[in-house]
Design a protein around this motif. Structure first.
Motif, mmCIF file in Angstrom:
data_model
loop_
_atom_site.group_PDB
_atom_site.id
_atom_site.type_symbol
_atom_site.label_atom_id
_atom_site.label_comp_id
_atom_site.label_asym_id
_atom_site.label_seq_id
_atom_site.Cartn_x
_atom_site.Cartn_y
_atom_site.Cartn_z
ATOM 1 N N LEU A 241 0.774 -1.309 0.014
ATOM 2 C CA LEU A 241 0.154 -0.007 -0.158
ATOM 3 C C LEU A 241 0.942 1.360 0.036
ATOM 4 C CD1 LEU A 241 -2.564 1.880 0.458
ATOM 5 C CD2 LEU A 241 -2.394 1.104 2.836
ATOM 6 N N GLN A 242 1.861 1.204 0.889
ATOM 7 C CA GLN A 242 2.676 2.606 0.904
ATOM 8 C C GLN A 242 3.522 2.701 -0.402
ATOM 9 O OE1 GLN A 242 4.104 5.151 3.898
ATOM 10 N NE2 GLN A 242 3.572 5.509 1.633
ATOM 11 N N SER A 243 3.985 1.535 -1.047
ATOM 12 C CA SER A 243 4.734 1.582 -2.294
ATOM 13 C C SER A 243 3.873 2.158 -3.371
ATOM 14 C CB SER A 243 5.297 0.097 -2.670
ATOM 15 O OG SER A 243 6.163 -0.334 -1.866
ATOM 16 N N VAL A 244 2.792 1.808 -3.506
ATOM 17 C CA VAL A 244 1.588 2.174 -4.415
ATOM 18 C C VAL A 244 1.369 3.718 -4.359
ATOM 19 C CG1 VAL A 244 -0.526 2.068 -5.521
ATOM 20 C CG2 VAL A 244 0.868 -0.164 -5.088
ATOM 21 N N LEU A 245 1.146 4.077 -3.004
ATOM 22 C CA LEU A 245 1.080 5.477 -2.816
ATOM 23 C C LEU A 245 2.154 6.373 -3.233
ATOM 24 C CD1 LEU A 245 -0.866 5.253 0.632
ATOM 25 C CD2 LEU A 245 -1.893 5.704 -1.635
ATOM 26 N N ARG A 246 3.391 5.830 -2.967
ATOM 27 C CA ARG A 246 4.716 6.578 -3.304
ATOM 28 C C ARG A 246 4.897 6.689 -4.805
ATOM 29 N NH1 ARG A 246 9.018 4.222 1.072
ATOM 30 N NH2 ARG A 246 8.400 5.767 2.935
ATOM 31 N N ILE A 247 4.282 5.473 -5.497
ATOM 32 C CA ILE A 247 4.624 5.219 -6.947
ATOM 33 C C ILE A 247 3.507 6.520 -7.547
ATOM 34 C CG2 ILE A 247 4.072 4.043 -9.107
ATOM 35 C CD1 ILE A 247 5.487 1.549 -7.182
ATOM 36 N N ALA A 248 2.339 6.519 -7.048
ATOM 37 C CA ALA A 248 1.323 7.398 -7.566
ATOM 38 C C ALA A 248 2.142 9.030 -7.661
ATOM 39 C CB ALA A 248 -0.001 7.461 -6.879
ATOM 40 N N HIS A 249 2.793 9.321 -6.327
ATOM 41 C CA HIS A 249 3.252 10.642 -6.359
ATOM 42 C C HIS A 249 4.515 10.711 -7.353
ATOM 43 C CE1 HIS A 249 4.706 14.092 -4.239
ATOM 44 N NE2 HIS A 249 5.875 13.743 -4.253
ATOM 45 N N ALA A 250 5.390 9.680 -7.526
ATOM 46 C CA ALA A 250 6.480 9.835 -8.493
ATOM 47 C C ALA A 250 5.976 9.695 -9.813
ATOM 48 C CB ALA A 250 7.179 8.524 -8.269
ATOM 49 N N THR A 251 4.687 9.197 -10.137
ATOM 50 C CA THR A 251 4.375 9.465 -11.626
ATOM 51 C C THR A 251 3.379 10.242 -11.884
ATOM 52 O OG1 THR A 251 2.912 7.267 -11.052
ATOM 53 C CG2 THR A 251 4.980 6.715 -11.655
ATOM 54 N N GLY A 252 2.981 11.288 -11.076
ATOM 55 C CA GLY A 252 2.056 12.123 -11.434
ATOM 56 C C GLY A 252 0.559 11.641 -11.379
ATOM 57 N N ARG A 253 0.326 10.367 -10.806
ATOM 58 C CA ARG A 253 -1.076 9.904 -10.548
ATOM 59 C C ARG A 253 -1.580 10.112 -9.123
ATOM 60 N NH1 ARG A 253 -2.491 5.899 -14.500
ATOM 61 N NH2 ARG A 253 -1.012 5.482 -16.056
ATOM 62 N N ARG A 254 -2.915 9.811 -9.156
ATOM 63 C CA ARG A 254 -3.739 9.821 -8.037
ATOM 64 C C ARG A 254 -4.174 8.662 -7.614
ATOM 65 N NH1 ARG A 254 -5.451 15.376 -7.963
ATOM 66 N NH2 ARG A 254 -5.867 14.832 -5.826
ATOM 67 N N ALA A 255 -3.892 8.281 -6.379
ATOM 68 C CA ALA A 255 -4.104 6.846 -5.839
ATOM 69 C C ALA A 255 -5.746 6.652 -5.189
ATOM 70 C CB ALA A 255 -3.096 6.369 -5.231
ATOM 71 N N GLY A 256 -6.255 5.688 -5.549
ATOM 72 C CA GLY A 256 -7.692 5.738 -4.725
ATOM 73 C C GLY A 256 -7.592 4.132 -4.023
ATOM 74 N N LEU A 257 -8.307 3.899 -3.030
ATOM 75 C CA LEU A 257 -8.448 2.479 -2.592
ATOM 76 C C LEU A 257 -10.050 1.795 -2.948
ATOM 77 C CD1 LEU A 257 -6.827 2.967 0.948
ATOM 78 C CD2 LEU A 257 -5.676 2.515 -1.154
ATOM 79 N N LEU A 258 -9.932 0.792 -3.418
ATOM 80 C CA LEU A 258 -11.081 0.072 -3.670
ATOM 81 C C LEU A 258 -11.290 -1.123 -3.065
ATOM 82 C CD1 LEU A 258 -11.089 0.549 -7.740
ATOM 83 C CD2 LEU A 258 -12.070 1.797 -5.991
ATOM 84 N N GLY A 259 -12.167 -1.241 -2.187
ATOM 85 C CA GLY A 259 -12.426 -2.487 -1.120
ATOM 86 C C GLY A 259 -12.308 -2.157 0.371
ATOM 87 N N ARG A 260 -13.312 -2.487 1.035
ATOM 88 C CA ARG A 260 -13.373 -2.156 2.594
ATOM 89 C C ARG A 260 -12.514 -2.622 3.255
ATOM 90 N NH1 ARG A 260 -18.831 -4.091 5.116
ATOM 91 N NH2 ARG A 260 -18.066 -6.072 4.374
ATOM 92 N N SER A 261 -11.705 -3.618 3.047
ATOM 93 C CA SER A 261 -10.667 -4.162 3.683
ATOM 94 C C SER A 261 -9.337 -3.444 3.555
ATOM 95 C CB SER A 261 -10.224 -5.657 3.469
ATOM 96 O OG SER A 261 -10.387 -6.011 2.055
ATOM 97 N N LEU A 298 -5.845 0.954 -5.883
ATOM 98 C CA LEU A 298 -5.351 -0.454 -5.330
ATOM 99 C C LEU A 298 -6.533 -1.099 -5.135
ATOM 100 C CD1 LEU A 298 -2.696 -1.518 -4.423
ATOM 101 C CD2 LEU A 298 -2.970 -0.616 -2.218
ATOM 102 N N ALA A 299 -6.716 -2.104 -5.403
ATOM 103 C CA ALA A 299 -7.920 -2.953 -5.430
ATOM 104 C C ALA A 299 -7.867 -4.316 -4.688
ATOM 105 C CB ALA A 299 -8.483 -3.396 -6.746
ATOM 106 N N THR A 300 -8.951 -4.833 -4.106
ATOM 107 C CA THR A 300 -8.841 -6.102 -3.376
ATOM 108 C C THR A 300 -9.332 -7.096 -4.418
ATOM 109 O OG1 THR A 300 -11.022 -5.774 -2.618
ATOM 110 C CG2 THR A 300 -9.610 -5.332 -0.967
#
Length: 454
Positions: A241-261, A298-300
């Motif tokens: 989760l932390q890696s994907v959030l950092r990658i979003a920042h590095a690549t100019g994307r916006r990250a969202g979380l899909l899934g209650r868990s 990021l999805a479950t």
């Protein structure tokens, strides 16, 4: 059937001879200490719902002796180690000990399932040492695929036992401190009577990749992509989760979380300071309004679970995001044995809609890292500790046999394999009594809100 004061016993009721639903008992001086209480997911190929069954160990043996329980320790926040607590704790009615992050996850799960929260729920810090009834317990921080995973050094009169829990060596864990076997070099590890050890990857040569390697592989894979991107992973993997959030920042994307868990795990990790405050997800409701090249979700549902976020994306029924030609789904998770059909069906449905699929099982880049030790890591452990006895757990028969062979070839005086219900004598004289206690499985019927024998 009561442990005497001059002996220390180990009795697995779940998780030995199988991967999942761990429930381990240590006995000494008339008392019992429980370690972990987890579930497993069983797929019914004849089911029309596609949803797996929730199963767990039958605790009848120890529930009948609950007045002799000194406590239950949860080593970390994975379903196969804590998932059965909301269902089984009322049968045990004992204090529960775990670390702050795992306690946060347990509170979320208990609230979500409408179950009774264990009381008392006692939080301990990694490296703490407590006397729990007849057992002196020290929490040993290790690396795994969820924060605050701890091995346990359990001492009784005349016996010292290392219960490894799930572990791996990781010098770049992304979240939490690094760890390697050499860190266990103190006097407290000399003269170990027994090591109870994770066997999941005992058939695999080499070493498990680092979470840092996965972060590198994900960045290299994702950076050239121009359409919407969805990364599927296990919700409990906070480092991913932390890696994907950092990658979003590095690549100019916006990250969202899909899934209650995933959302629950994010809140637990944030509350315990395991996520960088500068890298935050946006609301999933906003994803569909972004330009395609900015979308990263990021999805479950990496195991093909019906009703999970990735399944809804494949069926184009997700309320907040739609995928199509030019978009990519990256599976940052291995396929768990037993889930092959469900995952293949999911991939087929995605590709049928011209969505590109990159799976960690088949990629030349490192897109997933196991949280369990491969053979070289196990060899390092045994050569360093040289215990009197090794008892492999957390594996099927072939995994445990391989682990036992590695132990005997690399410094352990002896190794014993068995299955749930076998009573292992750790001290004063090692040995095993086969099928000493009755074991079984319980299944949760969601519609009826009750447990039945599986």
């Amino acid at each position: 059937m009561t442990p005497p004061d001059n002996a220390t016993w180990f009795l697995p009721l779940g998780g030995t001879g199988e991967i999942g639903m761990n429930l381990n008992l240590y006995g000494h001086n008339g008392r019992w200490l429980l370690v972990d209480c987890g579930i497993t997911f069983e797929h019914d190929l004849g089911s029309t719902s596609g949803r797996p069954k929730i199963q767990m160990p039958d605790p009848a043996f120890i529930a009948a002796r609950k007045h002799l329980i000194d406590g239950l320790i949860i080593t970390h926040a994975h379903e196969d180690h804590l998932g059965a607590v909301p269902y089984l704790w009322p049968m045990l009615d004992c204090p529960v000990y775990t670390t702050p992050f795992t306690a946060s996850v347990l509170r979320k799960k208990s609230g979500w399932r409408g179950s009774v929260l264990p009381a008392p729920l006692i939080e301990v810090r990694p490296s703490d040492r407590l006397q729990i009834g007849a057992f002196d317990v020290q929490w040993l921080p290790i690396t795994h695929s969820t924060p605050e995973t701890c091995a346990l050094l359990i001492r009784t009169a005349g016996c010292s036992v290392l219960h490894t829990a799930d572990w791996k060596v990781d010098k770049r864990p992304v979240v939490g401190p690094s760890w390697q076997v050499a860190d266990w070099a103190g006097k407290e590890f000399e003269g170990l009577n027994a090591v109870i050890c994770d066997s999941t990857n005992a058939l695999k040569v080499g070493r498990s990749p680092s979470e840092g390697d996965v972060a590198d592989g994900l960045l290299q894979t994702l950076a050239p992509l121009t359409g919407k991107v969805v990364v599927a992973c296990f919700a409990s993997n906070v480092a991913r989760l932390q890696s994907v959030l950092r990658i979003a920042h590095a690549t100019g994307r916006r990250a969202g979380l899909l899934g209650r868990s995933l959302e629950n795990m994010y809140r637990c990790a944030l509350a315990n300071d395991y996520l960088h405050p500068d890298f935050k997800p946006i609301s999933h409701e906003h994803l569909e309004y972004l330009p395609e090249y900015e979308v990263l979700a990021l999805a479950t549902g990496s195991q093909g679970e019906v009703g999970a976020a990735l399944h809804k994306l494949a069926m184009d029924t997700h309320p907040h995001l739609s995928l199509g030609e030019g978009d990519t789904v990256i599976f940052s998770a291995k396929t768990i044995p037993g889930n092959e059909v469900a995952v293949a069906r999911l991939v087929e449905n995605l590709r049928a809609r011209n969505i590109a699929v990159i799976h960690g099982d088949n990629s030349q880049r490192t897109l997933h890292a196991s949280g369990h030790p491969c053979q070289d890591e196990l060899i390092d452990l045994y050569q360093s500790l040289r215990p009197d006895l090794v008892i492999p757990v957390h594996g099927e028969a072939e995994h445990m046999t391989a682990n036992a062979n590695l132990a005997k070839a690399n410094g352990a005086a002896a190794a014993l394999t068995g299955r749930n219900g076998d009573l292992f004598h750790l001290a004063p004289v090692p040995g095993v009594k086969r099928q000493w206690a009755e074991t079984g499985r319980l299944e949760w019927l969601e519609n009826d809100h009750r447990l039945i024998s599986a």
